[in-house]
Scaffold this motif. Structure first.
Motif, PDB file in Angstrom:
ATOM      1  N   ARG A  69      62.540  41.478 -35.429  1.00  0.00           N
ATOM      2  CA  ARG A  69      61.637  41.616 -34.503  1.00  0.00           C
ATOM      3  C   ARG A  69      61.734  41.319 -33.053  1.00  0.00           C
ATOM      4  NH1 ARG A  69      57.643  37.150 -37.142  1.00  0.00           N
ATOM      5  NH2 ARG A  69      60.019  36.249 -37.106  1.00  0.00           N
ATOM      6  N   VAL A  70      63.003  40.816 -32.824  1.00  0.00           N
ATOM      7  CA  VAL A  70      63.283  40.395 -31.284  1.00  0.00           C
ATOM      8  C   VAL A  70      64.526  41.424 -30.964  1.00  0.00           C
ATOM      9  CG1 VAL A  70      64.698  38.750 -30.077  1.00  0.00           C
ATOM     10  CG2 VAL A  70      63.218  38.057 -32.161  1.00  0.00           C
ATOM     11  N   THR A  71      64.008  41.896 -29.642  1.00  0.00           N
ATOM     12  CA  THR A  71      65.216  42.872 -28.861  1.00  0.00           C
ATOM     13  C   THR A  71      65.466  41.976 -27.688  1.00  0.00           C
ATOM     14  OG1 THR A  71      63.919  44.910 -29.456  1.00  0.00           O
ATOM     15  CG2 THR A  71      65.134  44.802 -27.472  1.00  0.00           C
ATOM     16  N   PHE A  72      66.835  41.943 -27.383  1.00  0.00           N
ATOM     17  CA  PHE A  72      67.427  41.082 -26.311  1.00  0.00           C
ATOM     18  C   PHE A  72      67.745  41.998 -25.189  1.00  0.00           C
ATOM     19  CE2 PHE A  72      69.848  38.308 -23.529  1.00  0.00           C
ATOM     20  CZ  PHE A  72      69.569  37.175 -24.174  1.00  0.00           C
ATOM     21  N   VAL A  73      67.208  41.759 -23.928  1.00  0.00           N
ATOM     22  CA  VAL A  73      67.656  42.727 -22.898  1.00  0.00           C
ATOM     23  C   VAL A  73      68.339  41.555 -21.836  1.00  0.00           C
ATOM     24  CG1 VAL A  73      66.760  44.079 -20.845  1.00  0.00           C
ATOM     25  CG2 VAL A  73      65.603  44.122 -23.127  1.00  0.00           C
ATOM     26  N   GLN A  74      69.696  42.151 -21.702  1.00  0.00           N
ATOM     27  CA  GLN A  74      70.554  41.169 -21.029  1.00  0.00           C
ATOM     28  C   GLN A  74      70.507  41.503 -19.580  1.00  0.00           C
ATOM     29  OE1 GLN A  74      74.650  40.599 -22.183  1.00  0.00           O
ATOM     30  NE2 GLN A  74      74.969  39.003 -20.858  1.00  0.00           N
ATOM     31  N   GLU A  75      69.281  41.589 -18.923  1.00  0.00           N
ATOM     32  CA  GLU A  75      68.929  41.914 -17.506  1.00  0.00           C
ATOM     33  C   GLU A  75      68.052  41.059 -16.865  1.00  0.00           C
ATOM     34  OE1 GLU A  75      70.349  44.628 -16.051  1.00  0.00           O
ATOM     35  OE2 GLU A  75      71.219  45.579 -17.636  1.00  0.00           O
ATOM     36  N   ASN A  76      68.117  40.848 -15.562  1.00  0.00           N
ATOM     37  CA  ASN A  76      67.127  40.352 -14.755  1.00  0.00           C
ATOM     38  C   ASN A  76      65.725  40.900 -14.917  1.00  0.00           C
ATOM     39  OD1 ASN A  76      65.318  39.650 -12.322  1.00  0.00           O
ATOM     40  ND2 ASN A  76      67.170  38.925 -11.394  1.00  0.00           N
ATOM     41  N   PHE A  77      64.893  39.935 -15.066  1.00  0.00           N
ATOM     42  CA  PHE A  77      63.380  40.186 -15.392  1.00  0.00           C
ATOM     43  C   PHE A  77      62.801  41.324 -14.231  1.00  0.00           C
ATOM     44  CE2 PHE A  77      62.458  35.988 -14.098  1.00  0.00           C
ATOM     45  CZ  PHE A  77      61.974  36.169 -12.849  1.00  0.00           C
ATOM     46  N   ARG A  78      63.298  41.363 -13.097  1.00  0.00           N
ATOM     47  CA  ARG A  78      62.716  42.401 -12.125  1.00  0.00           C
ATOM     48  C   ARG A  78      63.026  43.779 -12.596  1.00  0.00           C
ATOM     49  NH1 ARG A  78      66.141  40.792  -6.815  1.00  0.00           N
ATOM     50  NH2 ARG A  78      64.113  41.735  -5.965  1.00  0.00           N
ATOM     51  N   GLY A 212      61.990  37.643  -4.773  1.00  0.00           N
ATOM     52  CA  GLY A 212      62.012  38.790  -4.631  1.00  0.00           C
ATOM     53  C   GLY A 212      61.786  39.277  -6.203  1.00  0.00           C
ATOM     54  N   ALA A 213      62.506  38.632  -7.038  1.00  0.00           N
ATOM     55  CA  ALA A 213      62.714  39.184  -8.513  1.00  0.00           C
ATOM     56  C   ALA A 213      61.183  38.857  -9.119  1.00  0.00           C
ATOM     57  CB  ALA A 213      63.719  38.121  -9.219  1.00  0.00           C
ATOM     58  N   LEU A 214      60.656  37.519  -8.648  1.00  0.00           N
ATOM     59  CA  LEU A 214      59.254  37.210  -9.068  1.00  0.00           C
ATOM     60  C   LEU A 214      58.330  38.122  -8.578  1.00  0.00           C
ATOM     61  CD1 LEU A 214      57.168  35.256 -10.524  1.00  0.00           C
ATOM     62  CD2 LEU A 214      57.342  33.915  -8.381  1.00  0.00           C
ATOM     63  N   LYS A 215      58.175  38.715  -7.382  1.00  0.00           N
ATOM     64  CA  LYS A 215      57.281  39.819  -6.919  1.00  0.00           C
ATOM     65  C   LYS A 215      57.399  40.972  -7.859  1.00  0.00           C
ATOM     66  CE  LYS A 215      56.821  38.240  -2.153  1.00  0.00           C
ATOM     67  NZ  LYS A 215      57.066  38.672  -0.750  1.00  0.00           N
ATOM     68  N   ASP A 216      58.590  41.359  -8.118  1.00  0.00           N
ATOM     69  CA  ASP A 216      58.843  42.588  -8.844  1.00  0.00           C
ATOM     70  C   ASP A 216      58.297  42.206 -10.397  1.00  0.00           C
ATOM     71  OD1 ASP A 216      60.293  43.722  -6.757  1.00  0.00           O
ATOM     72  OD2 ASP A 216      62.238  43.439  -7.660  1.00  0.00           O
ATOM     73  N   LEU A 217      58.507  41.434 -10.951  1.00  0.00           N
ATOM     74  CA  LEU A 217      58.076  40.884 -12.027  1.00  0.00           C
ATOM     75  C   LEU A 217      56.398  41.102 -12.153  1.00  0.00           C
ATOM     76  CD1 LEU A 217      58.486  39.744 -15.301  1.00  0.00           C
ATOM     77  CD2 LEU A 217      58.082  37.590 -14.118  1.00  0.00           C
ATOM     78  N   LEU A 218      55.977  40.353 -11.229  1.00  0.00           N
ATOM     79  CA  LEU A 218      54.239  40.200 -11.175  1.00  0.00           C
ATOM     80  C   LEU A 218      54.043  41.687 -10.977  1.00  0.00           C
ATOM     81  CD1 LEU A 218      53.898  36.850  -9.072  1.00  0.00           C
ATOM     82  CD2 LEU A 218      53.385  37.313 -11.539  1.00  0.00           C
ATOM     83  N   ALA A 219      54.415  42.454 -10.129  1.00  0.00           N
ATOM     84  CA  ALA A 219      53.617  43.703  -9.869  1.00  0.00           C
ATOM     85  C   ALA A 219      54.004  44.783 -11.140  1.00  0.00           C
ATOM     86  CB  ALA A 219      54.623  44.335  -8.507  1.00  0.00           C
ATOM     87  N   GLN A 220      55.082  44.447 -11.628  1.00  0.00           N
ATOM     88  CA  GLN A 220      55.326  45.378 -12.711  1.00  0.00           C
ATOM     89  C   GLN A 220      54.590  45.069 -14.014  1.00  0.00           C
ATOM     90  OE1 GLN A 220      59.591  46.005 -13.587  1.00  0.00           O
ATOM     91  NE2 GLN A 220      59.813  45.821 -11.226  1.00  0.00           N
ATOM     92  N   SER A 221      54.217  43.660 -14.239  1.00  0.00           N
ATOM     93  CA  SER A 221      53.647  43.083 -15.390  1.00  0.00           C
ATOM     94  C   SER A 221      52.120  44.005 -15.368  1.00  0.00           C
ATOM     95  CB  SER A 221      53.188  41.632 -15.341  1.00  0.00           C
ATOM     96  OG  SER A 221      52.489  41.571 -14.153  1.00  0.00           O
ATOM     97  N   THR A 222      51.527  44.093 -14.191  1.00  0.00           N
ATOM     98  CA  THR A 222      50.132  44.789 -14.380  1.00  0.00           C
ATOM     99  C   THR A 222      50.033  46.031 -15.249  1.00  0.00           C
ATOM    100  OG1 THR A 222      50.097  43.930 -12.141  1.00  0.00           O
ATOM    101  CG2 THR A 222      48.045  45.254 -13.064  1.00  0.00           C
ATOM    102  N   PRO A 223      50.948  46.990 -14.831  1.00  0.00           N
ATOM    103  CA  PRO A 223      50.875  48.317 -15.692  1.00  0.00           C
ATOM    104  C   PRO A 223      51.309  48.348 -17.092  1.00  0.00           C
ATOM    105  CG  PRO A 223      52.755  48.389 -14.062  1.00  0.00           C
ATOM    106  CD  PRO A 223      51.913  47.298 -13.719  1.00  0.00           C
ATOM    107  N   MET A 224      52.146  47.032 -17.314  1.00  0.00           N
ATOM    108  CA  MET A 224      52.746  47.060 -18.949  1.00  0.00           C
ATOM    109  C   MET A 224      51.844  46.269 -19.655  1.00  0.00           C
ATOM    110  SD  MET A 224      55.335  48.706 -18.131  1.00  0.00           S
ATOM    111  CE  MET A 224      55.942  48.978 -19.508  1.00  0.00           C
ATOM    112  N   LEU A 225      50.826  45.565 -19.225  1.00  0.00           N
ATOM    113  CA  LEU A 225      49.887  44.763 -19.933  1.00  0.00           C
ATOM    114  C   LEU A 225      48.857  45.655 -20.496  1.00  0.00           C
ATOM    115  CD1 LEU A 225      49.635  41.069 -18.142  1.00  0.00           C
ATOM    116  CD2 LEU A 225      50.457  41.546 -20.555  1.00  0.00           C
ATOM    117  N   LYS A 226      48.400  45.388 -21.670  1.00  0.00           N
ATOM    118  CA  LYS A 226      47.103  46.083 -22.174  1.00  0.00           C
ATOM    119  C   LYS A 226      45.912  45.222 -21.485  1.00  0.00           C
ATOM    120  CE  LYS A 226      48.810  46.724 -26.883  1.00  0.00           C
ATOM    121  NZ  LYS A 226      48.642  46.368 -28.382  1.00  0.00           N
ATOM    122  N   PRO A 227      44.823  46.009 -21.479  1.00  0.00           N
ATOM    123  CA  PRO A 227      43.610  45.308 -21.196  1.00  0.00           C
ATOM    124  C   PRO A 227      43.338  44.118 -22.314  1.00  0.00           C
ATOM    125  CG  PRO A 227      43.162  47.701 -21.154  1.00  0.00           C
ATOM    126  CD  PRO A 227      44.668  47.526 -21.739  1.00  0.00           C
ATOM    127  N   GLY A 228      43.266  43.018 -21.681  1.00  0.00           N
ATOM    128  CA  GLY A 228      42.915  41.776 -22.686  1.00  0.00           C
ATOM    129  C   GLY A 228      44.337  41.094 -22.787  1.00  0.00           C
TER     130      GLY A 228
END
Length: 302
Positions: A69-78, A212-228
């Motif tokens: 069930r787990v996928t590992f992505v070896q990248e920065n979360f940005r 900078g990485a945190l801002k990228d993560l937050l901005a990208q989380s919005t379109p990736m999250l389902k409503p709720g």
């Protein structure tokens, strides 16, 4: 190496509870570290559930969880959005990020994160990137150095510190922790241990462009999250916490300004689940001193 020594997950119980896990859902742990939060999420997931974890750190990858069930992505979360799309996870039920440097990184002498050891001044969380802490000290301008020590480390005499580094770096190369400490020893203010910790924190944030990485993560989380879907972020200093707080409240990184002319406010992106940040219980503080500065904020996508 046991999970406990690797990294005690901070605010574990509170985070899992507030993520409100849907057993068949898709979740993202953006900061795998020692895997403590990931394991707790997996326990709540059914066979249908899925967990995508990010960590740019080589040691974290070696410590990964082997589970279908787990996928590992070896990248920065940005790079969240790009890799979620790549792994066919366009809408997720929850995203978690614990922004603390893993205990393991502090305790591995050669990484140059900790003032306790002598090592090269490195501090890269992703050793595939170029810029090290030694490079920052050797090449950045006095004004830029002053700014990072002031902003990221809240160092009291940031100006003097920057001046000292620039004045002495030609004659005293600061490639190692001990060489750097020797150069700045005469200007240390207050408790030396605390002073060095603040200086090192500032360098680490700069080397890894953490804000900078945190801002990228937050901005990208919005379109990736389902409503709720829920976003849970654990921060460890006020700059990070302020970014998260403003973003969850207003969808922007700046403080909301009261506009006397009643310009339209943008529609809200999130409903706050935590009105105030959640902090560690007395019991956790006793077990793990690192949890002292941890603040958890959770919001639900509207």
């Amino acid at each position: 190496m046991g999970e406990q020594q690797y990294h005690l997950p901070v605010l574990l119980h509170e985070t899992i509870e507030l993520l409100h896990i849907n057993p068949d859902g898709v979740y993202v742990d953006a900061t795998f570290g020692g895997g403590g939060h990931s394991r707790a999420i997996l326990e709540k997931l059914s066979e249908k559930g899925r967990l995508i974890v990010f960590d740019q750190d080589e040691d974290a990858y070696r410590n990964r969880i082997i589970d279908d069930r787990v996928t590992f992505v070896q990248e920065n979360f940005r790079h969240l959005q790009r890799f979620l799309k790549l792994h066919k996870a366009t809408q997720v039920d929850g995203i978690l990020a614990d922004l603390g440097v893993s205990s393991h990184q502090f305790d591995t002498a050669g990484r140059g994160f900790s003032t306790r050891f002598n090592a090269d001044l490195d501090m890269r969380m992703d050793t595939r990137t170029e810029l090290t802490a030694a490079d920052v000290l050797a090449t950045w301008s006095e004004a830029r150095l002053q700014l990072i020590f002031q902003e990221y480390g809240e160092v009291t005499n940031a100006k003097t510190l920057a001046q000292t580094i620039v004045k002495l770096r030609k004659t005293n190369p600061m490639r190692t922790i001990s060489a750097f400490k020797a150069v700045i020893q005469p200007i240390v203010k207050g408790n030396p241990q605390k002073y060095f910790a603040q200086v090192f924190q500032a360098l680490r944030i700069a080397v890894n462009d953490e804000l900078g990485a945190l801002k990228d993560l937050l901005a990208q989380s919005t379109p990736m999250l389902k409503p709720g879907g829920r976003l849970a972020i654990i921060t460890f200093h006020s700059l990070e916490d302020r970014l998260v707080k403003n973003f969850m409240k207003t969808g922007s990184f700046e403080e909301a300004q009261d506009d006397p002319f009643g310009m339209e406010t943008p529609p809200k992106l999130f409903r706050l689940i935590t009105k105030k940040p959640v902090t560690a219980s007395e019991k956790e503080l006793k077990l793990n001193s690192r949890s002292r500065s941890a603040k958890l904020r959770v919001a639900e996508k509207i």
